[in-house]
Write an enzyme that holds these catalytic residues in place. Sequence first.
Site, short mmCIF file in Angstrom:
data_model
loop_
_atom_site.label_atom_id
_atom_site.label_comp_id
_atom_site.label_asym_id
_atom_site.label_seq_id
_atom_site.Cartn_x
_atom_site.Cartn_y
_atom_site.Cartn_z
N LYS A 167 0.83 -1.20 0.00
CA LYS A 167 0.00 0.00 0.00
C LYS A 167 0.86 1.25 0.00
CE LYS A 167 -3.52 -2.24 2.86
NZ LYS A 167 -4.15 -2.26 4.18
N ASP A 201 -12.69 -5.27 14.14
CA ASP A 201 -11.36 -4.91 14.62
C ASP A 201 -11.18 -5.21 16.10
OD1 ASP A 201 -10.63 -4.14 12.09
OD2 ASP A 201 -10.68 -1.98 12.50
#
Length: 184
Positions: free
Chosen positions: A71, A169
């Site tokens: 990324k 998460d």
Amino acid sequence: MEIIDTEIIGLKILKPKVFTDSRGYFFESYSKKLFDHDVAEVEFVQDNESCSTFGVIRGLHFQRPPYCQAKLVRCVTGRVLDVAVDIRKGSPTYGKHVAVELSEDNRLQFFIPHGFAHGFAVLSDKAVFQYKCDNYYHPEAEGGISILDPDLGIDWKVDMNEAILSEKDKRHSLLADFDSPFSF
């Protein structure tokens, strides 16, 4: 563009050369030729963008092989603390992290290669976050490490009583309970 090496091999900070005048500013945010020569040979295939409010922490995410994603990330509005954790088995920096503040003011970008878990915390009222990926998203390959793992030693710069996390998460495993699919 200035390329800044970090203390972990592979993680790089990119500082663009910004041209300003009475009209505003201009900078080149990405050049494949320069990126391939100075950072890494990567073929980006997907761009993503998120908008979040203060206290949102996203991460720590990765995709398992063969769908790993490198990324190139930046914050175009607001301010975030961006974090990459080395999860490459055999790496001398396994479990270590680099944290860098990315903002609309500093215009820094952060390159995260395969073998790292990635996340960010929003430090401004609102943040628009963009990232280029070298592989398409595959939900069956997604994985994560808990941002709440005390052994990682990450100071997210957000009071955890005010942090906003997704349910997914909150369920990620601790690094000690994680069997990494990545090698150094």
